[in-house]
Scaffold this motif. Structure first.
Motif, PDB file in Angstrom:
ATOM      1  N   ARG A   1      13.086 -38.551 -55.433  1.00  0.00           N
ATOM      2  CA  ARG A   1      12.840 -38.095 -56.806  1.00  0.00           C
ATOM      3  C   ARG A   1      11.346 -38.076 -57.057  1.00  0.00           C
ATOM      4  O   ARG A   1      10.612 -38.921 -56.556  1.00  0.00           O
ATOM      5  N   GLU A   2      10.945 -37.137 -57.882  1.00  0.00           N
ATOM      6  CA  GLU A   2       9.537 -37.030 -58.236  1.00  0.00           C
ATOM      7  C   GLU A   2       9.371 -37.399 -59.703  1.00  0.00           C
ATOM      8  O   GLU A   2      10.058 -36.872 -60.574  1.00  0.00           O
ATOM      9  N   GLU A   3       8.472 -38.333 -59.966  1.00  0.00           N
ATOM     10  CA  GLU A   3       8.191 -38.730 -61.346  1.00  0.00           C
ATOM     11  C   GLU A   3       7.373 -37.654 -62.040  1.00  0.00           C
ATOM     12  O   GLU A   3       6.833 -36.751 -61.397  1.00  0.00           O
ATOM     13  N   LYS A   4       7.250 -37.781 -63.352  1.00  0.00           N
ATOM     14  CA  LYS A   4       6.433 -36.840 -64.117  1.00  0.00           C
ATOM     15  C   LYS A   4       4.979 -36.884 -63.677  1.00  0.00           C
ATOM     16  O   LYS A   4       4.273 -35.897 -63.751  1.00  0.00           O
ATOM     17  N   SER A   5       4.548 -38.061 -63.217  1.00  0.00           N
ATOM     18  CA  SER A   5       3.164 -38.211 -62.773  1.00  0.00           C
ATOM     19  C   SER A   5       2.934 -37.578 -61.401  1.00  0.00           C
ATOM     20  O   SER A   5       1.797 -37.455 -60.963  1.00  0.00           O
ATOM     21  N   GLY A   6       4.020 -37.218 -60.712  1.00  0.00           N
ATOM     22  CA  GLY A   6       3.902 -36.589 -59.407  1.00  0.00           C
ATOM     23  C   GLY A   6       4.187 -37.522 -58.247  1.00  0.00           C
ATOM     24  O   GLY A   6       4.231 -37.091 -57.100  1.00  0.00           O
ATOM     25  N   ALA A   7       4.389 -38.795 -58.518  1.00  0.00           N
ATOM     26  CA  ALA A   7       4.674 -39.757 -57.459  1.00  0.00           C
ATOM     27  C   ALA A   7       6.089 -39.541 -56.930  1.00  0.00           C
ATOM     28  O   ALA A   7       7.017 -39.308 -57.695  1.00  0.00           O
ATOM     29  N   ILE A   8       6.235 -39.619 -55.615  1.00  0.00           N
ATOM     30  CA  ILE A   8       7.539 -39.481 -54.976  1.00  0.00           C
ATOM     31  C   ILE A   8       8.134 -40.876 -54.815  1.00  0.00           C
ATOM     32  O   ILE A   8       7.487 -41.783 -54.302  1.00  0.00           O
ATOM     33  N   MET A   9       9.376 -41.024 -55.296  1.00  0.00           N
ATOM     34  CA  MET A   9      10.029 -42.328 -55.228  1.00  0.00           C
ATOM     35  C   MET A   9      11.431 -42.182 -54.661  1.00  0.00           C
ATOM     36  O   MET A   9      12.070 -41.149 -54.825  1.00  0.00           O
ATOM     37  N   CYS A  10      11.895 -43.265 -54.015  1.00  0.00           N
ATOM     38  CA  CYS A  10      13.257 -43.275 -53.495  1.00  0.00           C
ATOM     39  C   CYS A  10      14.234 -43.469 -54.652  1.00  0.00           C
ATOM     40  O   CYS A  10      13.852 -43.885 -55.751  1.00  0.00           O
ATOM     41  N   GLU A  11      15.482 -43.178 -54.401  1.00  0.00           N
ATOM     42  CA  GLU A  11      16.527 -43.287 -55.424  1.00  0.00           C
ATOM     43  C   GLU A  11      16.628 -44.711 -55.967  1.00  0.00           C
ATOM     44  O   GLU A  11      16.752 -44.913 -57.176  1.00  0.00           O
ATOM     45  N   ASN A  12      16.556 -45.701 -55.097  1.00  0.00           N
ATOM     46  CA  ASN A  12      16.689 -47.104 -55.513  1.00  0.00           C
ATOM     47  C   ASN A  12      15.565 -47.513 -56.473  1.00  0.00           C
ATOM     48  O   ASN A  12      15.814 -48.120 -57.508  1.00  0.00           O
ATOM     49  N   CYS A  13      14.336 -47.188 -56.141  1.00  0.00           N
ATOM     50  CA  CYS A  13      13.203 -47.558 -57.010  1.00  0.00           C
ATOM     51  C   CYS A  13      13.270 -46.830 -58.344  1.00  0.00           C
ATOM     52  O   CYS A  13      12.994 -47.417 -59.397  1.00  0.00           O
TER      53      CYS A  13
ATOM     54  N   SER B   1       7.921 -28.510 -41.188  1.00  0.00           N
ATOM     55  CA  SER B   1       6.494 -28.785 -41.060  1.00  0.00           C
ATOM     56  C   SER B   1       5.983 -29.801 -42.079  1.00  0.00           C
ATOM     57  O   SER B   1       4.884 -30.308 -41.939  1.00  0.00           O
ATOM     58  N   ARG B   2       6.758 -30.115 -43.109  1.00  0.00           N
ATOM     59  CA  ARG B   2       6.327 -31.082 -44.124  1.00  0.00           C
ATOM     60  C   ARG B   2       6.353 -32.499 -43.564  1.00  0.00           C
ATOM     61  O   ARG B   2       7.191 -32.854 -42.746  1.00  0.00           O
ATOM     62  N   GLU B   3       5.442 -33.308 -44.073  1.00  0.00           N
ATOM     63  CA  GLU B   3       5.410 -34.725 -43.716  1.00  0.00           C
ATOM     64  C   GLU B   3       6.625 -35.400 -44.347  1.00  0.00           C
ATOM     65  O   GLU B   3       7.061 -34.996 -45.419  1.00  0.00           O
ATOM     66  N   PRO B   4       7.149 -36.456 -43.747  1.00  0.00           N
ATOM     67  CA  PRO B   4       8.246 -37.175 -44.395  1.00  0.00           C
ATOM     68  C   PRO B   4       7.738 -37.870 -45.657  1.00  0.00           C
ATOM     69  O   PRO B   4       6.584 -38.270 -45.739  1.00  0.00           O
ATOM     70  N   TYR B   5       8.622 -37.982 -46.624  1.00  0.00           N
ATOM     71  CA  TYR B   5       8.245 -38.642 -47.877  1.00  0.00           C
ATOM     72  C   TYR B   5       8.093 -40.138 -47.653  1.00  0.00           C
ATOM     73  O   TYR B   5       8.711 -40.719 -46.767  1.00  0.00           O
ATOM     74  N   LEU B   6       7.288 -40.743 -48.510  1.00  0.00           N
ATOM     75  CA  LEU B   6       7.096 -42.187 -48.511  1.00  0.00           C
ATOM     76  C   LEU B   6       7.145 -42.629 -49.968  1.00  0.00           C
ATOM     77  O   LEU B   6       6.409 -42.095 -50.806  1.00  0.00           O
ATOM     78  N   CYS B   7       8.021 -43.577 -50.277  1.00  0.00           N
ATOM     79  CA  CYS B   7       8.176 -44.034 -51.656  1.00  0.00           C
ATOM     80  C   CYS B   7       6.882 -44.654 -52.148  1.00  0.00           C
ATOM     81  O   CYS B   7       6.289 -45.497 -51.475  1.00  0.00           O
ATOM     82  N   ALA B   8       6.441 -44.251 -53.321  1.00  0.00           N
ATOM     83  CA  ALA B   8       5.198 -44.755 -53.896  1.00  0.00           C
ATOM     84  C   ALA B   8       5.301 -46.228 -54.286  1.00  0.00           C
ATOM     85  O   ALA B   8       4.288 -46.924 -54.357  1.00  0.00           O
TER      86      ALA B   8
END
Length: 97
Positions: free
Chosen positions: A26-38, A8-15
């Motif tokens: 990966r999730e940054e300390k600030s809460g932003a979701i980022m892809c492995e490459n970024c 039911s979760r939305e797919p992630y989108l790299c910030a």
């Protein structure tokens, strides 16, 4: 977690690059979701900045030490020249007779 909750979760989108597909999120300390490459790219940039600043600090310190050594050498070079000039100006005690 149940399978229904995961689906039911939305797919992630790299910030950063806005991609929606990666092998690892990966999730940054600030809460932003980022892809492995970024995330990897950001870590490399941060390490490069830190390394550059350390090299710069070491270079500045070495330059300061070099200037201090040069000043000491100049002062030591001037001191013996003055010491040699002073006795020559006064007559030798044996010659006062």
């Amino acid at each position: 977690m149940s399978a229904a909750a995961v689906l039911s979760r939305e797919p992630y989108l790299c910030a950063q690059c806005k991609t929606d597909f990666t092998c690892r999120w990966r999730e940054e300390k600030s809460g932003a979701i980022m892809c492995e490459n970024c995330m990897t790219t950001n870590q490399k940039k941060a390490l490069k900045v830190e390394h550059t600043s350390r090299l710069k600090a070491a270079f500045v310190k070495a330059l300061q030490q070099e200037q201090e050594i040069e000043q000491r050498l100049l002062q030591q070079g001037a001191a013996p020249a003055q010491a040699k000039a002073e006795p020559a100006a006064a007559p030798h005690p044996a010659l006062k007779q």
